[in-house]
Write an enzyme that holds these catalytic residues in place. Structure first.
Site, PDB file in Angstrom:
ATOM      1  N   ALA A 136       0.859  -1.280   0.122  1.00  0.00           N
ATOM      2  CA  ALA A 136      -0.046  -0.123  -0.407  1.00  0.00           C
ATOM      3  C   ALA A 136       1.053   1.173   0.315  1.00  0.00           C
ATOM      4  CB  ALA A 136      -1.241   0.131   1.442  1.00  0.00           C
ATOM      5  N   THR A 177      10.892   0.331  -4.906  1.00  0.00           N
ATOM      6  CA  THR A 177      11.235   1.016  -5.917  1.00  0.00           C
ATOM      7  C   THR A 177      12.587   1.236  -6.261  1.00  0.00           C
ATOM      8  OG1 THR A 177      10.081   2.780  -7.427  1.00  0.00           O
ATOM      9  CG2 THR A 177      10.487   2.909  -5.018  1.00  0.00           C
ATOM     10  N   ASP A 178      12.227   0.984  -7.633  1.00  0.00           N
ATOM     11  CA  ASP A 178      14.262   1.555  -7.757  1.00  0.00           C
ATOM     12  C   ASP A 178      14.787   3.083  -7.112  1.00  0.00           C
ATOM     13  OD1 ASP A 178      12.876   2.260  -9.895  1.00  0.00           O
ATOM     14  OD2 ASP A 178      13.863   1.443 -11.295  1.00  0.00           O
ATOM     15  N   GLU A 179      13.430   4.173  -7.224  1.00  0.00           N
ATOM     16  CA  GLU A 179      13.464   5.697  -7.526  1.00  0.00           C
ATOM     17  C   GLU A 179      14.093   5.971  -6.159  1.00  0.00           C
ATOM     18  OE1 GLU A 179      10.165   7.567  -9.091  1.00  0.00           O
ATOM     19  OE2 GLU A 179       9.893   6.468 -10.209  1.00  0.00           O
ATOM     20  N   TYR A 210       7.677  11.281  -3.628  1.00  0.00           N
ATOM     21  CA  TYR A 210       7.501  10.064  -4.058  1.00  0.00           C
ATOM     22  C   TYR A 210       8.035   9.023  -3.582  1.00  0.00           C
ATOM     23  CZ  TYR A 210       6.729   5.587  -5.614  1.00  0.00           C
ATOM     24  OH  TYR A 210       6.634   4.059  -5.910  1.00  0.00           O
ATOM     25  N   ALA A 270      11.427   9.727  -2.194  1.00  0.00           N
ATOM     26  CA  ALA A 270      12.159  10.085  -0.515  1.00  0.00           C
ATOM     27  C   ALA A 270      10.872   9.663   0.271  1.00  0.00           C
ATOM     28  CB  ALA A 270      12.320  11.680  -0.502  1.00  0.00           C
ATOM     29  N   LYS A 295       9.729   6.882  -0.125  1.00  0.00           N
ATOM     30  CA  LYS A 295       9.330   5.683  -0.450  1.00  0.00           C
ATOM     31  C   LYS A 295      10.974   4.964   0.483  1.00  0.00           C
ATOM     32  CE  LYS A 295       7.372   2.586  -1.951  1.00  0.00           C
ATOM     33  NZ  LYS A 295       6.694   1.527  -1.174  1.00  0.00           N
TER      34      LYS A 295
HETATM   35  P1  NAD Z   1      -1.245   1.293  -6.869  1.00  0.00           P
HETATM   36  O1  NAD Z   1      -1.237   2.972  -6.543  1.00  0.00           O
HETATM   37  O2  NAD Z   1      -1.781   0.815  -7.576  1.00  0.00           O
HETATM   38  O3  NAD Z   1      -1.723   1.023  -6.224  1.00  0.00           O
HETATM   39  C1  NAD Z   1      -2.393   1.682  -4.301  1.00  0.00           C
HETATM   40  C2  NAD Z   1      -2.828   0.583  -3.274  1.00  0.00           C
HETATM   41  O4  NAD Z   1      -2.746   1.331  -2.393  1.00  0.00           O
HETATM   42  C3  NAD Z   1      -4.299   1.214  -3.952  1.00  0.00           C
HETATM   43  O5  NAD Z   1      -5.024   0.133  -4.088  1.00  0.00           O
HETATM   44  C4  NAD Z   1      -4.481   1.956  -2.303  1.00  0.00           C
HETATM   45  O6  NAD Z   1      -6.315   1.739  -1.941  1.00  0.00           O
HETATM   46  C5  NAD Z   1      -4.107   1.302  -1.463  1.00  0.00           C
HETATM   47  N1  NAD Z   1      -3.444   2.565  -0.228  1.00  0.00           N
HETATM   48  C6  NAD Z   1      -3.071   4.167  -0.888  1.00  0.00           C
HETATM   49  N2  NAD Z   1      -3.142   4.299   0.620  1.00  0.00           N
HETATM   50  C7  NAD Z   1      -3.334   3.706   1.589  1.00  0.00           C
HETATM   51  C8  NAD Z   1      -3.597   3.476   2.765  1.00  0.00           C
HETATM   52  N3  NAD Z   1      -3.523   4.920   3.492  1.00  0.00           N
HETATM   53  N4  NAD Z   1      -3.836   2.121   3.190  1.00  0.00           N
HETATM   54  C9  NAD Z   1      -4.134   1.423   2.998  1.00  0.00           C
HETATM   55  N5  NAD Z   1      -4.896   1.231   1.744  1.00  0.00           N
HETATM   56  C10 NAD Z   1      -3.994   2.136   0.767  1.00  0.00           C
HETATM   57  O7  NAD Z   1       0.159   1.300  -6.695  1.00  0.00           O
HETATM   58  P2  NAD Z   1       1.164   0.227  -7.568  1.00  0.00           P
HETATM   59  O8  NAD Z   1       1.687   0.884  -8.615  1.00  0.00           O
HETATM   60  O9  NAD Z   1       0.624  -1.194  -7.207  1.00  0.00           O
HETATM   61  O10 NAD Z   1       2.648  -0.508  -6.045  1.00  0.00           O
HETATM   62  C11 NAD Z   1       2.221  -0.694  -5.052  1.00  0.00           C
HETATM   63  C12 NAD Z   1       3.371  -0.700  -4.244  1.00  0.00           C
HETATM   64  O11 NAD Z   1       5.054  -1.506  -5.081  1.00  0.00           O
HETATM   65  C13 NAD Z   1       4.246   0.962  -3.852  1.00  0.00           C
HETATM   66  O12 NAD Z   1       4.295   0.658  -2.685  1.00  0.00           O
HETATM   67  C14 NAD Z   1       4.931   0.677  -5.343  1.00  0.00           C
HETATM   68  O13 NAD Z   1       5.448   1.981  -3.707  1.00  0.00           O
HETATM   69  C15 NAD Z   1       5.730   0.238  -5.328  1.00  0.00           C
HETATM   70  N6  NAD Z   1       6.189  -0.066  -6.577  1.00  0.00           N
HETATM   71  C16 NAD Z   1       5.974   0.104  -7.843  1.00  0.00           C
HETATM   72  C17 NAD Z   1       6.092   0.300  -8.706  1.00  0.00           C
HETATM   73  C18 NAD Z   1       5.635  -0.030 -10.094  1.00  0.00           C
HETATM   74  O14 NAD Z   1       5.850   0.633 -11.362  1.00  0.00           O
HETATM   75  N7  NAD Z   1       4.062   0.661  -9.992  1.00  0.00           N
HETATM   76  C19 NAD Z   1       7.491  -0.202  -9.104  1.00  0.00           C
HETATM   77  C20 NAD Z   1       8.724  -0.697  -7.545  1.00  0.00           C
HETATM   78  C21 NAD Z   1       7.892  -0.317  -6.930  1.00  0.00           C
HETATM   79  O1  DAU Z   2      10.670   2.426 -11.162  1.00  0.00           O
HETATM   80  C1  DAU Z   2       9.582   2.487 -10.380  1.00  0.00           C
HETATM   81  C2  DAU Z   2       8.398   3.263 -10.478  1.00  0.00           C
HETATM   82  O2  DAU Z   2       8.237   3.780 -11.763  1.00  0.00           O
HETATM   83  C3  DAU Z   2       7.718   3.044  -9.523  1.00  0.00           C
HETATM   84  O3  DAU Z   2       7.947   3.338  -8.321  1.00  0.00           O
HETATM   85  C4  DAU Z   2       6.351   3.881  -9.537  1.00  0.00           C
HETATM   86  O4  DAU Z   2       5.411   4.178  -8.557  1.00  0.00           O
HETATM   87  C5  DAU Z   2       5.659   4.212 -10.734  1.00  0.00           C
HETATM   88  O5  DAU Z   2       4.637   5.354 -11.208  1.00  0.00           O
HETATM   89  C6  DAU Z   2       6.485   4.297 -12.090  1.00  0.00           C
HETATM   90  O6  DAU Z   2       7.320   5.779 -11.671  1.00  0.00           O
HETATM   91  P1  DAU Z   2       7.705   6.633 -13.047  1.00  0.00           P
HETATM   92  O7  DAU Z   2       7.357   7.695 -12.689  1.00  0.00           O
HETATM   93  O8  DAU Z   2       9.164   5.967 -14.171  1.00  0.00           O
HETATM   94  O9  DAU Z   2       6.127   6.186 -13.474  1.00  0.00           O
HETATM   95  P2  DAU Z   2       5.348   7.115 -14.818  1.00  0.00           P
HETATM   96  O10 DAU Z   2       4.163   6.031 -15.514  1.00  0.00           O
HETATM   97  O11 DAU Z   2       4.246   7.831 -14.253  1.00  0.00           O
HETATM   98  O12 DAU Z   2       6.408   7.575 -16.495  1.00  0.00           O
HETATM   99  C7  DAU Z   2       7.466   7.020 -17.231  1.00  0.00           C
HETATM  100  C8  DAU Z   2       7.890   7.368 -17.828  1.00  0.00           C
HETATM  101  O13 DAU Z   2       7.199   8.464 -18.107  1.00  0.00           O
HETATM  102  C9  DAU Z   2       8.534   8.840 -16.664  1.00  0.00           C
HETATM  103  O14 DAU Z   2       9.592   9.185 -17.600  1.00  0.00           O
HETATM  104  C10 DAU Z   2       8.004   9.983 -16.869  1.00  0.00           C
HETATM  105  C11 DAU Z   2       7.103   9.738 -18.118  1.00  0.00           C
HETATM  106  N1  DAU Z   2       5.702  10.259 -19.186  1.00  0.00           N
HETATM  107  C12 DAU Z   2       4.682   9.855 -17.994  1.00  0.00           C
HETATM  108  C13 DAU Z   2       3.210   9.831 -17.660  1.00  0.00           C
HETATM  109  C14 DAU Z   2       2.288   9.666 -16.925  1.00  0.00           C
HETATM  110  C15 DAU Z   2       5.506  11.162 -19.806  1.00  0.00           C
HETATM  111  O15 DAU Z   2       6.363  11.219 -21.290  1.00  0.00           O
HETATM  112  N2  DAU Z   2       4.144  11.614 -20.011  1.00  0.00           N
HETATM  113  C16 DAU Z   2       3.261  10.679 -19.656  1.00  0.00           C
HETATM  114  O16 DAU Z   2       2.094  11.452 -19.535  1.00  0.00           O
END
Ligand code: NAD
Ligand code: DAU
Length: 381
Positions: A87, A138-140, A187, A189, A191
């Site tokens: 979450a 996350t790798d960020e 974000y 920071a 994480k």
């Molecule tokens: P997402 O935004 O799709 O889902 C987040 C979920 O957390 C949602 O279901 C939301 O309702 C729930 N949530 C938010 N605040 C909450 C709270 N206060 N209490 C309980 N539930 C809450 O996120 P995601 O992309 O599936 O990412 C999931 C996890 O993986 C995150 O911790 C994110 O940092 C990490 N992560 C994501 C990516 C990516 O590319 N999406 C990559 C690496 C790590």
């Molecule tokens: O690296 C892992 C991370 O990847 C996760 O921790 C985050 O939760 C997840 O959201 C994702 O972060 P990014 O910022 O990399 O993902 P996003 O899809 O928002 O953007 C991907 C790349 O595309 C980024 O360089 C920004 C660019 N972008 C994004 C959007 C939404 C655009 O150029 N246009 C856009 O409209």
């Protein structure tokens, strides 16, 4: 009543990655009770888990991870043995507009879960034995890497990862488990801060923890604020595709089910107190990735080839936009034998097909319909 060998809380199970992890665990481990703890923010959608509603080992609890008392009570009443914590507020652009919510959920929410797990598990005769708090990060948190040109060669070029394997990359450096944290967005920071709290609970109280840092995920059920689902949907509706800056930023993409498989493996076989990087050595420059998406969507929709290239619209760059992410996942591959199952071309094809076939899911999300439906069922968020 069924006797379960483990009871695991998966937080954020109604979100993108969480829903894949919940599905994998519920189906693969009928001997475990899986509790999906989710607040159902805008990013949580129980339609992502429709197929699990009738499963006897699945339970949904609408709860805020920041609500420490309720979390503790749930752990006690359900005799929880493990936590897989996903979450979070997850979208970088939202964190730039509203950093407080990110600090609250990602930092204070994680702290609340850690404290509840510590208090409950410490109260048991066996204390921390056979318990695990697994934090998904996350790798960020590592910051950003350079785009380098060794000997004047334009990236991508072939590099050697620490495994000795050759991969195409946009720079010579990677993120390793030992890379110093250097987050740039609110974000990342938040994480990074949560990762530090998790490790501090191990070092200070002995809480059994594991942290993993994964690269960008893609696949079904991703909220269409993120690049790939947003662009697929916009192409379908012939809307502009907003490319930040020059589209030169590089991301390392992993199919979401491969992340879920890694989480399963690490939850069962990972070493306590360790960190594992998860990524598929699959770097793409945004603009190149966008062209692949356009080509795939146009082909699958029967549009003339290249028709949607005209939708590309260069817009103001994201503030503090990290240039390049690239994960070295050698440790996970060598120590636990994980590797991604899908080539990127297959993953993108599967993903585009899923979004095109699930237009109703997309329409419900973009119209906000899913929120009123589940609000009626579980109360307003
Ligand atoms: P997402 O935004 O799709 O889902 C987040 C979920 O957390 C949602 O279901 C939301 O309702 C729930 N949530 C938010 N605040 C909450 C709270 N206060 N209490 C309980 N539930 C809450 O996120 P995601 O992309 O599936 O990412 C999931 C996890 O993986 C995150 O911790 C994110 O940092 C990490 N992560 C994501 C990516 C990516 O590319 N999406 C990559 C690496 C790590
Ligand atoms: O690296 C892992 C991370 O990847 C996760 O921790 C985050 O939760 C997840 O959201 C994702 O972060 P990014 O910022 O990399 O993902 P996003 O899809 O928002 O953007 C991907 C790349 O595309 C980024 O360089 C920004 C660019 N972008 C994004 C959007 C939404 C655009 O150029 N246009 C856009 O409209």
């Amino acid at each position: 009543m069924a006797e379960y060998t483990k009871t695991i809380i998966i937080t954020g199970g109604a979100g993108f990655i969480g829903s894949h992890v919940v599905r994998l665990f519920v189906n693969k481990y009928p001997q475990y009770k899986i509790i999906n703890l989710d607040k159902l923010t805008y990013a949580g959608n129980l339609a992502n888990l429709k197929d699990l509603q009738e499963k006897p080992n699945y339970m949904f609890v609408k709860m805020d991870i920041c609500d420490f008392e309720s979390v503790l009570e749930l752990m006690q009443s359900e005799h929880v043995t493990g936590v897989i914590h996903l979450a979070a507020e997850s979208h970088v652009d939202r964190s730039i507009k509203d950093p407080f919510t990110f600090a609250k959920t990602n930092v204070m929410g994680t702290l609340s879960l850690l404290q509840a797990a510590k208090i409950y598990w410490e109260s048991l005769p066996e204390r921390f034995q056979q318990k695990l708090f697994y934090h998904i990060s996350t790798d960020e948190v590592y910051g950003a890497l350079e785009l380098t040109h060794p000997d004047g060669i334009e990236p991508p070029f072939t590099t050697v990862a620490s495994s000795g394997e050759h991969h195409l990359a946009y720079g010579e450096d990677f993120f390793y488990e030992t890379t110093k944290y250097n987050p740039h967005s609110p974000y990342s920071a938040s994480k990074a801060s949560s990762d530090h709290f998790v490790r501090a609970y191990h070092d200070t109280y002995g809480l059994p923890v594991i942290v993993t840092n994964c690269s960008n995920n893609y696949g079904p059920y991703q909220f269409p604020e993120k690049l790939i689902p947003l662009f697929i949907n916009n192409i379908r509706h012939k809307k502009p595709l907003p490319v930040y800056g020059k589209g030169e930023n590089v991301r390392d993409w992993l199919y979401v089910e491969d992340h879920a498989r890694a989480i399963d493996l690490i939850f069962h076989q990972g070493k306590v107190a360790e960190t594992y990087n998860i990524g598929g050595f699959n770097e793409w420059k945004n603009i190149d990735l966008i062209k692949v998406i356009i080509k795939t969507v146009d082909r699958l929709l029967g549009n003339p080839e290249g028709e949607s290239l005209g939708l590309i619209t260069y817009v103001t760059d994201r503030a503090g936009h990290d240039l390049r992410y690239a994960i070295d996942s050698t440790k996970l591959q060598k120590e636990l034998g994980w590797e991604p199952s899908l080539q990127f071309e297959e993953g993108i094809e599967k993903t585009v097909k899923w979004y095109l076939a699930n237009q109703e899911w997309m329409d419900n999300v973009t119209s906000g319909e899913y929120q009123s439906y589940y609000n009626n069922m579980y109360g307003n968020r």
